[in-house]
Design an enzyme around this catalytic site. Structure first.
Site, short mmCIF file in Angstrom:
data_model
loop_
_atom_site.label_atom_id
_atom_site.label_comp_id
_atom_site.label_asym_id
_atom_site.label_seq_id
_atom_site.Cartn_x
_atom_site.Cartn_y
_atom_site.Cartn_z
N GLY A 47 -6.32 -43.35 17.00
CA GLY A 47 -6.45 -43.07 15.32
C GLY A 47 -5.78 -41.43 15.84
O GLY A 47 -6.52 -41.21 15.38
N ALA A 48 -4.44 -41.13 15.00
CA ALA A 48 -4.56 -39.82 15.14
C ALA A 48 -5.16 -39.35 14.44
O ALA A 48 -5.93 -37.96 15.21
CB ALA A 48 -3.05 -39.77 14.24
N ARG A 89 -3.15 -38.02 24.46
CA ARG A 89 -2.44 -38.22 24.39
C ARG A 89 -1.37 -38.05 23.53
O ARG A 89 -1.29 -36.49 22.65
CB ARG A 89 -2.92 -40.07 23.23
CG ARG A 89 -4.23 -40.86 23.99
CD ARG A 89 -4.62 -41.67 22.80
NE ARG A 89 -3.62 -42.82 23.05
CZ ARG A 89 -3.72 -43.36 22.22
NH1 ARG A 89 -4.87 -43.93 20.82
NH2 ARG A 89 -2.66 -44.56 21.78
N GLN A 196 -5.44 -54.03 17.61
CA GLN A 196 -6.18 -52.97 16.96
C GLN A 196 -6.50 -53.84 15.83
O GLN A 196 -7.31 -53.55 14.99
CB GLN A 196 -5.72 -51.73 16.69
CG GLN A 196 -5.58 -51.46 17.83
CD GLN A 196 -5.16 -50.33 18.53
OE1 GLN A 196 -3.61 -52.23 18.54
NE2 GLN A 196 -4.33 -49.52 19.39
N ASP A 237 1.13 -41.22 13.38
CA ASP A 237 0.75 -40.60 13.97
C ASP A 237 1.82 -39.50 14.51
O ASP A 237 1.46 -38.53 14.99
CB ASP A 237 1.24 -40.96 15.82
CG ASP A 237 -0.34 -42.67 15.82
OD1 ASP A 237 0.44 -43.29 15.39
OD2 ASP A 237 -0.94 -41.85 16.56
N ASN A 247 4.68 -44.57 14.65
CA ASN A 247 3.79 -44.96 14.26
C ASN A 247 3.42 -46.10 15.35
O ASN A 247 4.91 -46.46 15.74
CB ASN A 247 3.70 -45.39 13.03
CG ASN A 247 1.98 -46.46 12.34
OD1 ASN A 247 1.32 -45.66 12.32
ND2 ASN A 247 1.72 -47.07 11.91
N LYS A 248 2.56 -46.76 15.10
CA LYS A 248 2.51 -47.90 16.60
C LYS A 248 3.34 -48.61 16.30
O LYS A 248 4.04 -49.06 15.25
CB LYS A 248 1.19 -48.70 15.91
CG LYS A 248 0.22 -50.10 16.34
CD LYS A 248 0.10 -49.73 18.28
CE LYS A 248 -1.12 -48.86 18.12
NZ LYS A 248 -1.15 -47.91 19.56
O1 MRU Z 1 -3.05 -46.36 19.56
P1 MRU Z 1 -3.86 -46.15 17.80
O2 MRU Z 1 -3.88 -47.22 18.31
O3 MRU Z 1 -3.96 -44.67 18.38
O4 MRU Z 1 -2.77 -46.02 17.02
C1 MRU Z 1 -2.98 -45.87 15.89
C2 MRU Z 1 -2.14 -45.74 15.02
O5 MRU Z 1 -0.83 -46.29 14.76
C3 MRU Z 1 -2.04 -45.58 13.32
O6 MRU Z 1 -1.39 -46.52 12.49
C4 MRU Z 1 -1.89 -44.08 13.29
O7 MRU Z 1 -2.88 -43.41 14.09
C5 MRU Z 1 -2.21 -43.51 11.81
S1 MRU Z 1 -3.83 -44.04 10.94
C6 MRU Z 1 -5.47 -43.40 10.91
#
Ligand code: MRU
Length: 351
Positions: A47-48, A89, A196, A237, A247-248
């Site tokens: 999570g960012a 990352r 997730q 992100d 984003n994801k």
């Molecule tokens: O790969 P991850 O689980 O770190 O991805 C997380 C996301 O894509 C969230 O949507 C993003 O970090 C923002 S939410 C706080």
């Protein structure tokens, strides 16, 4: 409990090991910044905003680990640690943002000794963590205005307390609406390949007693086309200066289908996730993770041995699909180019 925190007795960084949730709640402890970098890469923490705070604590740890007695030697060690943490990352800009902020502080002329630098880095990491919780609450308050009593919200990935230091971004908005007494329902995208949504978001919603159903990612279009979704809320992100949102992976598809069906699409994005240095989303680096995440699901192969797979962890949603962006400085609407910049400036003045 916070997702990531400094243990002031042991002088270590502690974090919830998210790889084990929801089946086991284990707190991992780190006394080595290289292990912190590895924990980010291997998604012990994710999570960012959460990885931003973790990297800030990681640098405070690196400062303690360094044997340097003079300030300049310590700065050199910190540069090395910063590179290792930043490389963990690439997409989430909060990581680079937190590292750059810590390095700027460490280089400040006002800090005279190596001891001053060590102390200042820990205090600053603690402030990044504390501010994250405060500004998530504020985004929740602004974003909850978008949610009406009786709404069904579609949500992707995990953006809750676990993706931040506490509370959350898009899920934080959902928590705020629930706290206000609105009767809401959440459709939770499972979020392949790492699940997730299925593993983490359902766990967080269950703990707060918020009604939800888990859905296969592929079902989201069906629910939108049949009028069963009032709003889509996601995190980000990295958001470029023109409002393109990384984003994801899977978010882009949701946004396109949302627009096609007249469903508002709102990313919830702290200003630390806005990268004004990048003109548009094509410039955002997209992390490509191990094909194994696609070829396996929960410790079991799901495809014939020896085949190849591709695994981009994020995608970019062009701003034309974005209805508005919820930030801690208020909800930003188009033209994003101008209004995101103003939101970042407003947020900077307020901290
Ligand atoms: O790969 P991850 O689980 O770190 O991805 C997380 C996301 O894509 C969230 O949507 C993003 O970090 C923002 S939410 C706080």
């Amino acid at each position: 409990m916070r997702t990531v925190f400094w243990d002031y007795d042991n002088h270590t960084v502690k974090m919830i090991d998210q790889r084990l949730l929801p089946f086991e709640l284990v707190i991992a402890e780190f006394d080595d910044y290289q292990e912190v970098a590895r924990a980010i890469r291997e998604m012990v923490v994710r999570g960012a905003p959460a990885i931003g705070a973790t990297a800030a604590f990681g640098l405070a740890l690196a400062a303690r680990q360094s044997q340097a007695t003079d300030r300049l030697a310590l700065l050199r060690d910190l540069e090395t640690a910063a590179e290792a943490l930043k490389a963990a990352r690439p997409t989430a800009v909060n990581l680079a943002w937190a590292v750059a902020r810590q390095l700027r502080l460490a280089a400040s002329e006002e800090l005279e000794t190596a001891g001053d630098v060590r102390e200042a880095l820990l205090q600053a990491a603690q402030k990044i963590a504390d501010d994250d919780v405060k500004l998530n609450r504020r985004m929740g308050y602004y974003g909850a205005e978008l949610i009406a009593d009786g709404d069904t919200i579609l949500h992707h990935c995990n953006t809750g307390a676990l993706a931040t230091v506490d509370w959350g971004t898009a899920l934080g908005v959902i928590f705020a609406a629930h706290e206000q007494g609105k009767k809401i329902h959440v459709l939770v995208d499972e979020t392949r390949p790492r699940l997730q949504g299925a593993l983490l978001t359902t766990w967080e919603l269950q703990q707060r007693g918020i009604p939800f159903d888990l859905i296969a990612d592929n079902a989201a279009g069906h629910f939108m086309r049949t009028g069963q979704v009032n709003i889509v809320l996601v995190g980000s992100d990295r958001t470029a200066a023109n409002g393109d949102v990384a984003n994801k992976v899977g978010t882009y598809k949701l946004a396109v289908v949302a627009k096609e069906n007249g469903v508002p699409f709102y990313p919830v994005v702290p200003t630390s996730t806005i990268d004004l240095d990048l003109a548009n989303g094509d410039l955002i680096p997209i992390e490509e993770r191990s094909p194994d995440e696609v070829l396996r699901a929960i410790d079991r192969p799901i495809a014939p041995p020896g085949i190849t797979a591709r695994n981009p962890a994020f995608d970019v949603t062009p701003h034309r699909y974005v209805t508005g962006i919820v930030t801690e400085a208020g909800i930003v609407y188009p033209p994003f180019e101008k209004n995101l910049r103003a939101a970042v400036e407003k947020a900077q003045k307020e901290t």
